[in-house]
Design a protein around this motif. Sequence first.
Motif, PDB file in Angstrom:
ATOM      1  N   LYS A  46       0.828  -1.204   0.000  1.00  0.00           N
ATOM      2  CA  LYS A  46       0.000   0.000   0.000  1.00  0.00           C
ATOM      3  C   LYS A  46       0.862   1.253   0.000  1.00  0.00           C
ATOM      4  O   LYS A  46       0.577   2.225  -0.716  1.00  0.00           O
ATOM      5  CB  LYS A  46      -0.919  -0.014   1.224  1.00  0.00           C
ATOM      6  N   LEU A  49       2.143   1.729  -3.542  1.00  0.00           N
ATOM      7  CA  LEU A  49       1.096   2.213  -4.445  1.00  0.00           C
ATOM      8  C   LEU A  49       0.868   3.695  -4.269  1.00  0.00           C
ATOM      9  O   LEU A  49       0.675   4.441  -5.251  1.00  0.00           O
ATOM     10  CB  LEU A  49      -0.205   1.433  -4.201  1.00  0.00           C
ATOM     11  N   ASN A  53       2.067   6.321  -7.322  1.00  0.00           N
ATOM     12  CA  ASN A  53       0.881   6.728  -8.080  1.00  0.00           C
ATOM     13  C   ASN A  53       0.232   7.930  -7.401  1.00  0.00           C
ATOM     14  O   ASN A  53      -0.515   7.773  -6.414  1.00  0.00           O
ATOM     15  CB  ASN A  53      -0.131   5.575  -8.160  1.00  0.00           C
ATOM     16  N   ALA A  63      -5.719   2.194  -3.059  1.00  0.00           N
ATOM     17  CA  ALA A  63      -4.695   1.152  -2.934  1.00  0.00           C
ATOM     18  C   ALA A  63      -5.328  -0.173  -2.541  1.00  0.00           C
ATOM     19  O   ALA A  63      -4.920  -1.246  -3.021  1.00  0.00           O
ATOM     20  CB  ALA A  63      -3.645   1.577  -1.911  1.00  0.00           C
ATOM     21  N   VAL A  66      -6.719  -1.809  -5.602  1.00  0.00           N
ATOM     22  CA  VAL A  66      -5.679  -2.446  -6.427  1.00  0.00           C
ATOM     23  C   VAL A  66      -5.299  -3.795  -5.825  1.00  0.00           C
ATOM     24  O   VAL A  66      -5.207  -4.814  -6.530  1.00  0.00           O
ATOM     25  CB  VAL A  66      -4.434  -1.543  -6.550  1.00  0.00           C
ATOM     26  N   ILE A 110      -1.384   1.900 -13.443  1.00  0.00           N
ATOM     27  CA  ILE A 110      -1.076   1.508 -12.066  1.00  0.00           C
ATOM     28  C   ILE A 110       0.373   1.038 -11.997  1.00  0.00           C
ATOM     29  O   ILE A 110       0.762   0.045 -12.642  1.00  0.00           O
ATOM     30  CB  ILE A 110      -2.013   0.391 -11.574  1.00  0.00           C
ATOM     31  N   LEU A 112       3.292  -0.571  -9.838  1.00  0.00           N
ATOM     32  CA  LEU A 112       3.628  -1.352  -8.642  1.00  0.00           C
ATOM     33  C   LEU A 112       5.107  -1.246  -8.301  1.00  0.00           C
ATOM     34  O   LEU A 112       5.497  -1.454  -7.148  1.00  0.00           O
ATOM     35  CB  LEU A 112       3.267  -2.823  -8.848  1.00  0.00           C
TER      36      LEU A 112
END
Length: 1020
Positions: A46, A49, A53, A63, A66, A110, A112
Motif C-alpha cells: 500500500k 502504491l 501513483n 490502494a 488495487v 497503475i 507497482l
Amino acid sequence: MFNEQTVTENGIIDRLKALSGVKWTYCHGENLPKQAQDIFVDEWLKDALCSLNPDIAKQPDYADEVIYKLRGVILESRHTGLVKANENFHEWLMAEKTLPFGENGDHITINLIDFDNLDNNHFVVSQQVHYIAATEVYFDIVLYVNGIPLVLGEVKTATRPSVTWQDGAADFMGGKKNYWKNVEPYFVPNLLCFASEGKTFAYGAINARVKDWGPWHNTAQAEDIVPGMGAVLNSSEGLLNPQTLLQLLESFALFSTIKTGKNSPPKRIKILPRYPQFEAAKQIVERVKKGYPRKGLIWHFQGSGKSLLMLYAARMLRADNDLKNPTVLVVVDRRDLDSQISETFGGADVKNLVKVQSCKKLGEHIEQDSRGILITTIFKFKDVEIDESNPKGLNDRDNIIVLVDEAHRTQEGSLGDKMRWALPNAHFYGLTGTPISGIDRNTFKLFGAEEDPGRYMNRYSYKQSIRDGATNPVKFEPRLAELRVDQDAINEEFERLAEEHDLDEEERAALSKRAGKLAVMLKAPKRMEAVSSDIAHHFTTHVMPKKMKGMVVVYDRDACVQMYYLLSKKLGFDAVEVVMNVDQAPIKSTEGDKKGKVNKDWRKWHDDLGLPVEKNDFERWQQIDGDDQLQKDLIESYKDPNQPLQLLIVTAKLLTGFDAPICYCMYLDKPLRDHTLLQAMCRTNRLYENDEVRKDMGLIIDYLGVFENLRTALAYNPDEIEGVVEGIEAFKELFPTQLDKCLAYFPGVDRTQEGFEGIMAAQECIPTNEKRDEFAQSFGVLAKLWSAINPDSFLAPFRADYKWLAQIYESARPVGQTGSLVWAALGPETIKMIHEHTDINRIRDDIEELVMDEHAIFTLTDKEQEQRAKRLEIDLMGRLRGHADPKFIELGERLEKLRQDYESGVIKAIDWLKGLLDAAKETVKAERDTGDAVVTEEDNKQALTKLFIETRPETTPKLIGDVVEQIDKIVKATRFPGWQESNSGPREIQKALIVTLAQFGLGKDKELFNKAYAYIEGHY
C-alpha cells in the motif's frame, strides 16, 4: 553446528544485506507484518502504491482496490493454471493495467514498481517465511519488492556429499513439498526461484524442468568454477541484486507457446535468460545507444540459445524510448534458421513482428521506413542493385539495428555487401557459434570491432556451455567403414571402356577425375548396405531403448535416396524419412512423365530391394522441401516421442537451425570439417527431458574418421585471428597498385563500352595464351585482395573497374565443359564398373572414442599455428586458374590413394594436414610453370568460322578464333552415340553453349545460339 540455515541460508542473506548501492533490508519471517495466509505484505504494498501513483496518494483507499484486484489474479490460478496466472500478474508488475482513479474517472496506469529509480522501491530479504494454503510451509528465503514476493529460494546443507542444488529445486517441482502445486497461489507473483546446497547455485522459472534451471556466473569466467560457498555467494550477488532482478523482470521474463507433440495441445511456458543471453543482449543495447562502435561479434557455442538472445535484444531495442522507434532486422542465411527464429519470436507474442516474404517486400519495408522487427533471409537482398553514386543506400537512418544469425558464409560475399550498402548507417551484430578466421572469409573482420579484445564483444565457449549445463557433452564413436578396392580390375575395365569409345588423353583425364571422387566409393552399394545394417543394429540396441531418436548424414541427395530404402526395409517405412533440397535434384525424371516428378533412381532402389511401389516418394520429398508447413509438421512428428518417425536422413538441410532435443544420435557418413562439423554435431547436444528419460550426452557415430577434424575446428588462437584482421589494412595498401597492374593490360580500352564489342576490344590487348596467363595470375591476386577487404567502404571507388576486370577475366578463361559432357555420356557406366570392384572389409569399432565435454582440451601446437599461417599465405597468393597439360592418372591409383587418405584420417590427421600443406605449395609452383595445350580440329573450325562470319560479318578473326576454340570442344565432346536421347545430354550441351556465348558478350543472341546448336547437332 553446520546446517542449511547456519551456513547456506544465512550466508546468502548476509551477502545480500551487505550489497553496495541499492540494498536489501532484512526482516525475519516471524517479524513480517502479515498473517500466515497472506501472500503480500499489504502494508508495504500500500505504501508503494501511494508513493508511485499520485492519484492513489490522494485517495489511499484506491490502494485497497488495487490489492483486491491483485488477489483476484491469484485466485484465478485455480482455473487458468499457474503459468497463465503468473503471466496475468506480470502485466500488473509491468504497469500494463489501468484503473479509473483519475480526474472525472479517467483511467490511470497503475505502477507497482519503479524501474527507472530503484531507490523508490522497498527491498526486503526474509527467511523462514510461514505460509498456509492447502498445506503449511516455511520458505527458506523470500525476496520482497514493495511487499510482493518476487523471488523464493530453497537451500540445503553443505556438509552432506549426496545432497545437491537439485534437492532444493525438487522442493518446488515435486516430492512431499511440491510447492508449485501444493501452495500454487504463492507463486503467481513470482519472478524466479533459486536453490543451493552451499556448493552450487541454480535458478529457474515456475514449472521449469531440471534441464531448464541454470547457474548464474559471467562470461568472463572462462575457467572452471570451483564449487563452494564462495561461488554460491558470488552467484547470489550477481543474480539477486535489485538491479539485475528488476532488469530481468522488465526486459527478460518471457511467456511463450510451445508444441509438446504433434497431436498434443500447445503449452504456455515461462522463460528466463541464461546469463550469457542477459549479458550480450544488454551489451547490444548499450552499444547501440552509445552509437559507437556500430558493430559487434557475439560468439556463443551452438545450442546455447542465440535465437532467444536475439529475441531479448530485439524487444529491448524496440522498448527503449531513446532509440526513437527503431527498426530491428533479424537476418539468417538458411530457410530452416528462418523458421526457427520466426517460431521463437512468434511463440513469444512479439509485437510489431513482420516475417518478410520476398525480395520485393524487403526492399519496400526498407525504403518505406517500416518500424518494428523484420525477420528475413540474407538471400532476399539479392535483387538489391548497388549504386555507388548514392551513399544513402535504401535507408540511411542510424536507428536500424541488424542482428545476423550464424554470421558467416553468405555475409562475406555480394549479399552481405548489398545489405551494408542498402543500410549505410545501420548497426551490425553477428551471432555465431562457429566463426571463420580465414583471409577471404572472416567473421571477426566483418563483425568484430577493433575496440573489443579478441575482436568479439561477448564469448560463451563450448566448455562454459557444457560446464553450466546449457548444452550436453557430445561423444564421438569412430566406426570406420574400411573399403577394399580391386585396383587391377578397375584399371583393366577402364582401359577397355576408353578404347571402345576412342577417348583421347584429355577425355580420359576428365572422366577419371570425376569417377575418382570420394563420393563414388562412399555410395558403392556394398558399402551402403554394410553401413545401413550397422546403423539399424546400433539404433535398435542403443538409441530406441533410451526412447530418443537419431539423424543420418550422408554424402549427397542420391545417397539420401539409397539410405532411405535400405533403412526403411530394416526399420520400417514409418520410422524413416528424408529431408533434402530437391529444387535441383541430381536424380532425373523418367521419359514420358509429364509432371517430371517420378525419379528413375527412386524406381531403381525400389526394384533392387524388391519393394512394392505404392507411392511416389520423390514427389513427397519435393513437397516437403517446397512447403514450409509440411516440413514443420514432419519435424513436429520427429520431436514427438509418441510418433513412429525415428530417423531423419539428411545431407545439408537441418544441419543448422534445427533444434530437436530428442535427437540423441547422429550417424555421420559425410566428410565435414571446421564450422560445418561443429554445427552438425551440435544437433545432438540439446538438453532433453520428459517424464521417462533425460538426455545427459549426445552421440556421434562416425563412419569416416571425421572426428579427428574436431581438434582443429575447436582450436582458437586470438593472436592469429588478430593478425589476420590487422593484415587487412596492409591489403588496402596493396589493392590500388594491383588494380592498376591489371588495368595496364588494356591501355586505351573504353571500359564503358558494353556487349560483344567491349569484350572484343579488351581481348585484343591479350592476344596470346602467354599474355592471358599473365593477366589471369594478376587478376587472381586482385580477386583475393578484394575478398579479404570486402565489404569495407574502402572498395567503393574501385568497384566499377573491378567488375569490368572480372567480366574480362571470365571471357578469357577456358569454359572447361569437356569433362562434364564426357561424364554425361560415360559416367553411369564408369560408376557401375567401380562399384562392381569395390567391397567393404569390415566396420571397425576398436578405435578410441573421444568425448567433447568441459574437460576436453583442444589446442594447436606452435608448429601447427605456423602452418596455419602458411596455409593462409597460399590461400591469398595461390592458384586461381590452372594451366597444367592434361595428364591421365590411372583411375585405380587415384582410388587407392583416396582410400589410404580416407583411412589415415582417423590415425594420423595432423600428419595428413602437414602433407596437404606441402602438396598445396608444390601444386601452386607446378601450375605456374606449365602451359595450357588446346586441342582443335581444323575442319570443324573452318565450318564454324563460316557460321560466325555469316552472323557477324564485321567480327575480327582473332575473337572468332577464341569463340571457335570453345565451341569446338563442345562438338568434340558430343560424338558419343545416343547423347540426344539421354536425359542430360542436350541440356548439358545447351548449357555449355550458353556459357561460352555469354563469355563473349553474345549470350542474348538467340539466332546465333540456334545456329550454333544446329551446327553441333550436325556433327553427331
